[in-house]
Structure formats: structure tokens, C-alpha cells
Design an enzyme around this catalytic site. Structure first.
Site, short mmCIF file in Angstrom:
data_model
loop_
_atom_site.label_atom_id
_atom_site.label_comp_id
_atom_site.label_asym_id
_atom_site.label_seq_id
_atom_site.Cartn_x
_atom_site.Cartn_y
_atom_site.Cartn_z
N ASN A 1 0.88 -1.33 0.09
CA ASN A 1 0.04 0.12 -0.08
C ASN A 1 0.89 1.18 -0.04
OD1 ASN A 1 0.71 -0.63 2.77
ND2 ASN A 1 -1.09 0.23 3.53
N HIS B 1 -2.67 -9.62 11.15
CA HIS B 1 -2.72 -9.07 12.50
C HIS B 1 -4.15 -9.48 13.19
CE1 HIS B 1 -5.22 -6.45 9.96
NE2 HIS B 1 -4.20 -5.73 9.24
N ASP C 1 3.55 -5.21 11.59
CA ASP C 1 2.67 -4.30 10.91
C ASP C 1 3.47 -3.08 11.38
OD1 ASP C 1 0.92 -3.31 9.36
OD2 ASP C 1 -0.91 -3.75 10.93
ZN LIG Z 1 -3.59 -4.44 7.66
ZN LIG Z 2 -0.27 -3.47 7.69
#
Ligand SMILES: [Zn+2]
Ligand SMILES: [Zn+2]
Length: 429
Positions: free
Chosen positions: A95, A232, A305
């Protein structure tokens, strides 16, 4: 360069090897593991007495922000942060801006990492073009260019039919699909739904926002007999869905992150934007379920993350603050302090969640400390506490809720391909 790592407690989590001995490294590989290894006087000696010597950690989920958001992080700074945290391989999410949704961009990340990276970088391609959730990206081309997995992380794949086609198509190239599970119609809040949200007057996000998509994805993957990896995991219900799916033989794997086993929604008190993440921090009951899931193997991997954001993106009112925290430089110490020191996991179990298990899920030949393996190694101290100081992070961003925490497990050395990248706790010049 020849290196002799002397007298540490050497752990190879994949086969349970755990003994005080020496490790001899040359030509980028582990040449020998054993007691009292003697080598030529040219070899550099690292005294690992009272330290742990383990395979370099593998982070299967981080955000390096390059291309497009280099003010938050780039491949150089992100991989330096990784090395400082003991990671020698990181898989970065697509992303970015533009989104990593084609082979040329996967190659760009790989080349840049080759030139500027301190550790190995394994790019993850997008599931859908532009991560828009409409058309599938060229998964086969990205796979051929070196993508280790595909994910629309940051966004859910809302359309179940698209997820089904992604699993079928990615499965043809034996490519892992990583699902960011979030039912958007349920997720329109700013923190966990519950008493704290009510008191703070913030709209909450129920556990169901995550769980309905975890359930959906394991059902689809089960029907197709394809692999799915759940990113996650934050709730008790998600852990239970994955546990049941594994029992039924569905090819599901899962990860959680250190913040989901160390913090609860209480961290948001005072409108602390460094406790704002997606999925949100939950309750003590969820924390306990996550830890139980790690202990019984329902949750395979601990990933960071790592989500760097500029101060200006966090120093705003809570609702407007961006989601996520940096995690590469605190993940191992949080695992040691909250799981190993609290007797929830053994050190070998913790390291397995951070080395061989994520490596195997990604299908990369990493995460082992054994003769003839790549000399990707971390050496750290579990006896001496230290204080987290976010201002000392190698990451460009400092958005961490752990500033001034007392933790165990500071990294002393990180070796990548037999070269010292972190030396006595500092980046090698
Ligand atoms: Zn995510
Ligand atoms: Zn992520």
C-alpha cells in the site's frame, strides 16, 4: 570476512537446538556450530557470553512506505530499523504510492533494497489493481518478479467473489494470499467498542468487524483447498475461528502483532494517538486469547505491522490521527518481556514465531541457524533491562506507545549474509 561468535546460548527454533557453544561464519554462511571452535587469527571474534544467538528474525508484515511516502520511512531507514530490532528479512506491504500492483514495481523495490537495504526485503504485491478491490492484479507476473505473497493490506478485499478468484488465481502460482480482515460496514469507528470508547465519546469498532471476514476467508479457502493467511489477528473470536479451521484441515495460517498481546484499549485513555491502530487495541480477554493462540500454535507468526507515520499525522485530534505504530525496534523485546519473562512461551517458542514459522509461510529459505544456512543471525541480551527511547529509533518515524518502557531483549548484533550490520547495539558505519 570470518567471524567467530563465542560462548553464546545458540538456539535454532526450527529443530529445538539449544546449547551454549560457538558459531563460525565465513563466506556469508554458517560454517560450523560446536564447542570450542578454533579458527585462524584473522577471524573477528564476537563474545556472546550470557547472550542469545539465534536466526535473524523474519517480519512477514511491515510497511516501508517507499515508493511515495519517504517522509515517513524509506527502504534504507526501514531496513536499518529492522536490523536494529534483530530482523534480517522483512516482507513489505504494497500500500505504497503507487501501489505495488505490477512486476515493474516489485522489481523496483527489490533493486532498491539490494542497493540501499540493510536487510533482505521480500516485497508483497497487491491482490487487486490499485488495491481498489475491483480487478485482480497481475499476480503471476509479480510472483515471477519476486513477490512472496499478495495482499491488499490497508484495505480489506470486501467482495467475497474477488477474494475467491484471488485465492484460485494466486493458488495457481502457489502464492500466499494475506487477508486484512475488516468488514467496513461494521468498522466505522476509531477504537475498540466498549466502556473506554463510551467514556471518551469515540465511536467504537466491534470485534465482529474483524471476525466476520476471518470466517468468510477460511470458508472460501476451505472450499477451494487453497492457502490463506490472516493478518494482524486481534480478537478472541478470530483466534477461535482459526483454531477450528485448522482442526478441520483448512490451510489457514495467522499472525498477530506485539501490540495485541501487550496493550489493551486502556492505552487509548487520554486520547493517545500512538495507541490508535487498525484493528484497534482490544480488551484483556482478547489479549489472553491471543497469547493462548500463540502458545497452542493457532497463531503461527508474530509480525510487526510496522506502520511509520509522521508526527504531524499523529499530533492531531484522535479521530483524525492515522492508524498504526512503528514496531520493528520493539517487537523482540516486547515478546521477551511480556511472553517469555511472564512464562507464557519459552524463548525457543517465541523465536519460532519470529523465525522459522514466518519463513515457512512465505516460502523463503530463511529462519534457521544451522550449518550451511545463510549467516543471518541476531545476538541479544535477555538479562539486562533497558529503557525504550523512541528518539533513538533508526526509523524515520517515532510513533510508538512504548516510549520509556523498561524491556528485556536489546539487540547487540545483527549479521546479514555474514556481515555485521548492527555492532554492539549500533548501526555499523
Ligand atoms: Zn492491515
Ligand atoms: Zn499492515
Amino acid at each position: 570476512m570470518e567471524i567467530l561468535i563465542k560462548g553464546g546460548r545458540v538456539i535454532n527454533p526450527a529443530d529445538g537446538f539449544d546449547a551454549v557453544c560457538d558459531v563460525y561464519v565465513a563466506n556469508g554462511k554458517v560454517q560450523k556450530i560446536g564447542e570450542n571452535i578454533s579458527v585462524s587469527s584473522d577471524a573477528l571474534v564476537i563474545d556472546a557470553t550470557n547472550k542469545i544467538v539465534a536466526p535473524g528474525l523474519i517480519d512477514m508484515h511491515c510497511h516501508l512506505r517507499e515508493p511515495g511516502q519517504e517522509y515517513k520511512e524509506d527502504i534504507k531507514s526501514g531496513t536499518q530499523a529492522a536490523a536494529m530490532g534483530g530482523f534480517t528479512s522483512v516482507a513489505c506491504m504494497p500500500n505504497t504510492s503507487p501501489v505495488l500492483d505490477n512486476a515493474a514495481l516489485i522489481e523496483f523495490v527489490k533493486n532498491k533494497a539490494e542497493k540501499e537495504g540493510s536487510v533482505h526485503v521480500w516485497p508483497i504485491g497487491a491482490i487487486s489493481k490499485g488495491q481498489k478491490g475491483e480487478q485482480l492484479a497481475e499476480i503471476g507476473d509479480m510472483r515471477a518478479a519476486g513477490a512472496v505473497a499478495v495482499s491488499d493490506d490497508g484495505h480489506p478485499v470486501s467482495n467475497p467473489e474477488l477474494m475467491r478468484r484471488a485465492l484460485e488465481y494466486a493458488g495457481m502460482f502457489d502464492t500466499l494470499v494475506i487477508s486484512h480482515c475488516e468488514e467496513l460496514s461494521l468498522a466505522g469507528g476509531f477504537m475498540n467498542e466498549g466502556a473506554v470508547a463510551t467514556r471518551l465519546g469515540l465511536k467504537g469498532i466491534p470485534n465482529a468487524a474483524e471476525e466476520v471476514q476471518v470466517a468468510r476467508d477460511v470458508i472460501i479457502a476451505g472450499e477451494l483447498k487453497k492457502r490463506i493467511h490472516i493478518a494482524h489477528v486481534s480478537t478472541e473470536g478470530s483466534v477461535e475461528i482459526v483454531r477450528q479451521a485448522k482442526r478441520r484441515g483448512i490451510r489457514v495460517t495467522a499472525e498477530t502483532c506485539p501490540h495485541y498481546f501487550t496493550l489493551t484499549e486502556d492505552a487509548v485513555e487520554g486520547f493517545n494517538t500512538n495507541a490508535k491502530m487498525n484493528p484497534p487495541l482490544r480488551t484483556q480477554k482478547d489479549v489472553e486469547a491471543i497469547i493462548a493462540g500463540l502458545a497452542d500454535g493457532t497463531i503461527d507468526a508474530i509480525a510487526t505491522d510496522h506502520a511509520p507515520h509522521h508526527e504531524d499525522e499523529k499530533d492531531v485530534e484522535f479521530a483524525a490521527a492515522l492508524n498504526g505504530i512503528v514496531g520493528l525496534e520493539t517487537a523482540l523485546p516486547l515478546g521477551i518481556t511480556y511472553l517469555v519473562k511472564e512464562n507464557k512461551l519459552t524463548l525457543v517458542e517465541l523465536l519460532k514465531h519470529m523465525t522459522s514459522l514466518p519463513a515457512d509461510i512465505l516460502g523463503i529459505k530463511k529462519g534457521r541457524l544451522a550449518e550451511s544456512e545463510d549467516a543471518d543471525i541476531v545476538i541479544f541480551d535477555v538479562e539486562t533491562p533497558y529503557e525504550v527511547d523512541v528518539t533513538s529509533f533508526a526509523s524515520k518515524s517515532k510513533n510508538s506507545p512504548y516510549h520509556s518502557y523498561q524491556l528485556y531483549g536489546k539487540v547487540a548484533y545483527t549479521l546479514v549474509d555474514g556481515k555485521i550490520v548492527v555492532n554492539e547495539g549500533k548501526l555499523q558505519a
